[in-house]
Design a protein around this motif. Structure first.
Motif, PDB file in Angstrom:
ATOM      1  N   UNK A 153       0.849  -1.158  -0.083  1.00  0.00           N
ATOM      2  CA  UNK A 153       0.071  -0.021   0.219  1.00  0.00           C
ATOM      3  C   UNK A 153       0.884   1.262   0.001  1.00  0.00           C
ATOM      4  N   UNK A 154       1.930   1.438   0.788  1.00  0.00           N
ATOM      5  CA  UNK A 154       2.728   2.443   1.036  1.00  0.00           C
ATOM      6  C   UNK A 154       3.531   2.649  -0.188  1.00  0.00           C
ATOM      7  N   UNK A 155       3.884   1.564  -0.947  1.00  0.00           N
ATOM      8  CA  UNK A 155       4.739   1.696  -1.948  1.00  0.00           C
ATOM      9  C   UNK A 155       3.855   2.297  -3.031  1.00  0.00           C
ATOM     10  N   UNK A 156       2.575   1.806  -3.200  1.00  0.00           N
ATOM     11  CA  UNK A 156       1.665   2.390  -4.227  1.00  0.00           C
ATOM     12  C   UNK A 156       1.435   3.752  -4.173  1.00  0.00           C
ATOM     13  N   UNK A 157       1.105   4.253  -2.923  1.00  0.00           N
ATOM     14  CA  UNK A 157       1.007   5.773  -2.850  1.00  0.00           C
ATOM     15  C   UNK A 157       2.052   6.526  -2.931  1.00  0.00           C
ATOM     16  N   UNK A 158       3.247   6.028  -2.841  1.00  0.00           N
ATOM     17  CA  UNK A 158       4.367   6.888  -3.098  1.00  0.00           C
ATOM     18  C   UNK A 158       4.705   6.767  -4.816  1.00  0.00           C
ATOM     19  N   UNK A 159       4.194   5.897  -5.420  1.00  0.00           N
ATOM     20  CA  UNK A 159       4.303   6.013  -6.914  1.00  0.00           C
ATOM     21  C   UNK A 159       3.207   6.960  -7.307  1.00  0.00           C
ATOM     22  N   UNK A 160       2.104   7.016  -6.720  1.00  0.00           N
ATOM     23  CA  UNK A 160       1.304   7.856  -7.105  1.00  0.00           C
ATOM     24  C   UNK A 160       1.473   9.538  -7.000  1.00  0.00           C
ATOM     25  N   UNK A 161       1.902   9.516  -5.702  1.00  0.00           N
ATOM     26  CA  UNK A 161       2.413  10.873  -5.589  1.00  0.00           C
ATOM     27  C   UNK A 161       3.745  11.368  -5.926  1.00  0.00           C
ATOM     28  N   UNK A 162       4.517  10.416  -6.942  1.00  0.00           N
ATOM     29  CA  UNK A 162       5.842  10.598  -7.569  1.00  0.00           C
ATOM     30  C   UNK A 162       6.871  10.889  -6.778  1.00  0.00           C
ATOM     31  N   UNK A 163       6.760  10.063  -5.539  1.00  0.00           N
ATOM     32  CA  UNK A 163       8.025   9.871  -4.804  1.00  0.00           C
ATOM     33  C   UNK A 163       8.795   8.836  -4.917  1.00  0.00           C
ATOM     34  N   UNK A 164       8.339   7.943  -5.713  1.00  0.00           N
ATOM     35  CA  UNK A 164       9.192   6.771  -6.256  1.00  0.00           C
ATOM     36  C   UNK A 164       8.929   6.653  -7.775  1.00  0.00           C
ATOM     37  N   UNK A 165      10.061   6.292  -8.422  1.00  0.00           N
ATOM     38  CA  UNK A 165       9.863   6.184  -9.755  1.00  0.00           C
ATOM     39  C   UNK A 165       9.365   4.809 -10.040  1.00  0.00           C
ATOM     40  N   UNK A 166       8.496   4.756 -11.166  1.00  0.00           N
ATOM     41  CA  UNK A 166       7.901   3.575 -11.778  1.00  0.00           C
ATOM     42  C   UNK A 166       8.893   2.822 -12.285  1.00  0.00           C
ATOM     43  N   UNK A 167       8.522   1.267 -12.331  1.00  0.00           N
ATOM     44  CA  UNK A 167       9.228   0.220 -12.811  1.00  0.00           C
ATOM     45  C   UNK A 167       8.586   0.172 -14.493  1.00  0.00           C
ATOM     46  N   UNK A 168       7.184   0.372 -14.364  1.00  0.00           N
ATOM     47  CA  UNK A 168       6.520   0.342 -15.324  1.00  0.00           C
ATOM     48  C   UNK A 168       5.114   0.824 -15.138  1.00  0.00           C
TER      49      UNK A 168
END
Length: 346
Positions: free
Chosen positions: A67-82
């Motif tokens: 869950x936390x990884x997903x929200x950090x992807x959505x807030x663009x705090x983490x880069x996507x793999x794809x």
């Protein structure tokens, strides 16, 4: 579903986030052609999520499900793999996280973090913490900034006289209000709440949740609400998404999911909600065994296979995908539960 598509604010499709784990090969091993393959931890694996304007979407699941990884992807705090993330129809997933922080999109997505104490700079006063995103993203004159911060504090129920205090001088509820005021300071379209009341006393949680509901109504924002408290999710959210080991296993209107859970994992989560009414009994669906490893998982085996009380050989041979079982209600299960099956299997 048509109404949601016509009114989309956030549309994320086929999101993946993998982390390399294990020891990397040395230079000599690579030169000798004996490089060891690096394992991949699939934290988020082919997840799609949509949030309509003015909507509150709940995201639930056990600790470690992604869950936390997903929200950090959505807030663009983490880069996507794809994958793809579109905000108001504009693609933002291709922007690197560092570049996104300096882009015009940054004010439109903000986040309230799980632990207000850890998310606040101990060297910043409450005033500075709330003013910082405004200075960076919406420059104002000194007097305008002061007035804006005081208005935000008042809106969030934080006395203006506390704005000169540092985080260690504030209570848990006061720090939570600072975090909320900071997140709404630049008037985002989407506010992501990552278990915003998890570190608070129960009495304070109720006040903060009421505050969040009032702010949403007042400012017309959309929420993505991450929580372990299923009662709160049912109360506040329009739709619910259930996540297990990096995948969405069930989604739909909150009332439909809570009344008729179709995935055994969702049923197990809901049956664990405590009930305190005298004489009130709820059939329990107990799951046993250990979760499957998220490191290099098989692409053909259901993530819940091995713990599912309704598992069959088909679940080991083919990964289930989300299939419609009702109006806007979908489940990733080869053998979704019906009302009678829920009673039989509980």
């Amino acid at each position: 579903m048509t109404e949601i598509k016509d009114n989309l604010l956030l549309d994320a499709q086929s999101l993946h986030k993998h982390f390399a784990v294990g020891r990397r090969s040395s230079l000599l091993q690579r030169l000798a052609g004996r490089a060891r393959p690096v394992s991949q931890l699939h934290a988020v694996d082919d997840v799609s999520i949509a949030v309509a304007r003015g909507e509150t979407v709940g995201l639930v699941g056990e600790s470690g499900c992604g869950k936390s990884t997903l929200v950090r992807l959505l807030t663009r705090l983490l880069d996507l793999t794809d994958g793809s993330i579109r905000l108001n129809g504009e693609e933002i997933g291709h922007l690197p996280a560092r570049q996104f922080g300096r882009s015009a999109y940054r004010p439109r997505i903000q986040m309230v973090f799980q632990d207000a104490t850890d998310s606040l700079n101990p060297r910043f006063t409450a005033f500075t913490a709330i003013a910082d995103p405004i200075r960076r993203l919406r420059p104002l004159s000194h007097m305008q900034l002061k007035q804006r911060v005081e208005d935000l504090a008042t809106m969030c129920g934080l006395p203006v006289e506390l704005l000169s205090r540092f985080p260690h001088q504030l209570s848990g509820g006061q720090k939570a209000r600072v975090g909320i005021a900071r997140a709404i300071a630049v008037e985002p379209d989407l506010l992501i709440l990552d278990e915003p009341t998890a570190a608070l006393d129960v009495s304070v949680q109720v006040v903060i949740l009421q505050l969040l509901d009032d702010i949403k109504t007042r400012l017309g924002m959309s929420y993505l609400f991450v929580s372990h408290d299923l009662n709160v999710v049912r109360l506040l959210c329009d739709r619910v998404m259930v996540m297990y080991l990096g995948k969405i296993v069930e989604s739909g209107p909150a009332e439909a999911v809570f009344r008729n859970p179709a995935h055994p994992y969702t049923k197990a989560l809901l049956s664990a909600i405590p009930h305190f009414e005298p004489g009130h009994t709820v059939p329990r669906l107990r799951i046993t065994g250990e979760p499957r490893s998220p490191i290099d998982p098989s692409p053909t085996v259901c993530r819940f296979y091995g713990r599912c009380p309704n598992g069959k050989p088909t679940c080991e041979a083919s990964m289930p995908t989300l299939q419609t079982v009702g109006t806007e209600h979908a489940v990733a299960c080869h053998f979704p539960l019906t009302a009678s099956q829920i009673e039989d299997i509980a």
